[in-house]
Write a protein that holds these residues in place. Structure first.
Motif, PDB file in Angstrom:
ATOM      1  N   LEU A  22       0.860  -1.171   0.000  1.00  0.00           N
ATOM      2  CA  LEU A  22       0.000   0.000   0.000  1.00  0.00           C
ATOM      3  C   LEU A  22       0.902   1.228   0.000  1.00  0.00           C
ATOM      4  O   LEU A  22       1.802   1.342   0.839  1.00  0.00           O
ATOM      5  N   VAL A  41       1.629  -5.414   3.513  1.00  0.00           N
ATOM      6  CA  VAL A  41       0.520  -6.022   4.242  1.00  0.00           C
ATOM      7  C   VAL A  41       0.858  -7.428   4.715  1.00  0.00           C
ATOM      8  O   VAL A  41       0.157  -7.989   5.555  1.00  0.00           O
ATOM      9  N   TYR A 305      -8.665  -7.948   1.251  1.00  0.00           N
ATOM     10  CA  TYR A 305      -7.931  -6.866   1.906  1.00  0.00           C
ATOM     11  C   TYR A 305      -8.478  -5.541   1.383  1.00  0.00           C
ATOM     12  O   TYR A 305      -8.311  -5.209   0.215  1.00  0.00           O
ATOM     13  N   ALA A 307      -8.470  -1.502   1.666  1.00  0.00           N
ATOM     14  CA  ALA A 307      -7.872  -0.257   2.141  1.00  0.00           C
ATOM     15  C   ALA A 307      -8.920   0.844   2.056  1.00  0.00           C
ATOM     16  O   ALA A 307      -9.558   1.018   1.018  1.00  0.00           O
ATOM     17  N   LEU A 313      -6.661  -0.671   7.085  1.00  0.00           N
ATOM     18  CA  LEU A 313      -6.743  -1.867   6.265  1.00  0.00           C
ATOM     19  C   LEU A 313      -7.663  -2.875   6.946  1.00  0.00           C
ATOM     20  O   LEU A 313      -7.459  -3.232   8.105  1.00  0.00           O
TER      21      LEU A 313
END
Length: 358
Positions: A22, A41, A305, A307, A313
């Protein structure tokens, strides 16, 4: 956790083994300079670096792991692999990129499902940029293209007039590239597909549509306020991830559902097990979504996942029905753009994976 600004990192080589990342772009100093804080992550580590390519050029991330880079001064553009530094030159671009847009790269390794014509040879891969504010597409061939082609479209969806005047049709806000076609959700009941053809002198995109109602929340939830959906490709299949909200707050997600398109029946089929895959959803305008191998990149298999715009997250386990919230280990400064994903380059599977249907 303290992070240090690293000047000599090459093409993200120091963080290449930590993909997916990210990325948080922000400005600092006087005069302002752009730096990037990247979050892995897989292990939660963060580091602040300065990637020249992301600081000196306009860049668009893609679901396929490459980035479209544009030199706004000269119009030169290329595809860049942030893991290896490899660059592929593209035709120069006349004019600037749309202010809000997304980018996709077509995969033409096989014919798309239910192709409009079995007699058409698969064309060279295309780079497609779709404007999020107006019904316009911008695309070019990766190899041998004479230049960028601009094409407008009309989905036939009337939307309310704004202060700037009436808008003639809806705008594509979510798209995925699967087996040579670009799929998008035209409405709650229709899926559209753009197929490319290698016509001379320039390519064109042909639009076909078919009925495929979006899934709905199968519970008694009269307070349901919002639903957000993401299209993505995984193992050469078209997937849809739906977030069912109880309110507009991200913390009040009632359910996260994943669905695979059954092209023979033209319907979304819910899946409870996506195998080794991990789905990565991004914040901001448009609906960025990508897939990668969980085992290969240290992620939890079968998870989504997400964001969000608050730099948090969210990890949703589709099979177990659990969720986890991960916050950055350091303060993120004011950002120059919304966070975005750098995903590992896709590697085609030897055989399509099998998914467990609900």
């Amino acid at each position: 956790m303290e992070s240090k600004l690293t000047q000599d990192v090459g093409p993200l080589a120091a963080a290449a083994s930590s993909f997916p990342l990210l990325v948080y772009d922000y400005e600092h100093g006087n005069p302002p300079e752009i730096s990037q804080t990247v979050l892995s992550v897989a292990d939660g580590s963060m580091r602040t670096i300065r990637v020249p390519e992301m600081c000196d050029y306009t860049c668009l991330e893609t679901q396929q792991g490459l980035m479209l880079m544009v030199d706004t001064a000269s119009g030169s553009c290329w595809l860049w692999n942030p893991q290896t530094g490899e660059k592929t030159a593209l035709p120069s671009m006349n004019g600037e990129l749309p202010y809000q847009c997304r980018c996709l790269i077509s995969d033409t390794t096989s014919s798309p499902p239910d192709s409009v014509s079995d007699d058409v040879d698969p064309p060279d891969s295309l780079v497609l940029v779709y404007d999020l504010t107006r019904p316009e597409l911008l695309f070019c061939r990766i190899r041998g293209g004479a230049g960028w082609v601009k094409q407008s479209y009309d989905m036939g969806i009337e939307v309310p007039a704004t202060e700037k005047g009436p808008t003639p049709s809806g705008v594509i806000s979510d798209m995925a590239a699967v087996q040579g076609a670009f799929y998008y959700s035209e409405s709650r009941d229709v899926i559209g597909a753009l197929f490319s053809f290698a016509d001379d002198p320039e390519p064109r995109l042909e639009l076909v549509t078919f009925d495929a109602p979006l899934p709905t929340l199968a519970v008694d939830a009269p307070q349901l306020k919002a639903t957000k959906s993401y299209l993505l490709e995984s193992s050469r299949e078209l997937f849809l991830v739906c977030l069912f909200y109880i309110s507009s707050s991200i913390e009040r997600i009632e359910e996260v559902g994943a669905y695979v398109m059954d092209f023979s029946k033209k319907e979304w089929c819910k899946v409870t097990d996506i195998g080794d895959a991990a789905f990565l959803l991004g914040p901001g305008p448009g609906c960025f979504a990508a897939s990668c191998s969980a085992a290969e990149h240290g992620l939890k298999s079968g998870c989504v996942y997400l964001a969000d715009d608050n730099n948090d997250l969210h990890i949703f386990d589709l099979k177990q029905g659990t969720r986890e919230l991960v916050r950055p280990t350091q303060d993120i400064p004011a950002l120059s753009r919304v966070p975005f994903w750098l995903v590992p380059g896709a590697r085609p599977p030897a055989e399509p994976e099998l998914f467990q249907l609900m």
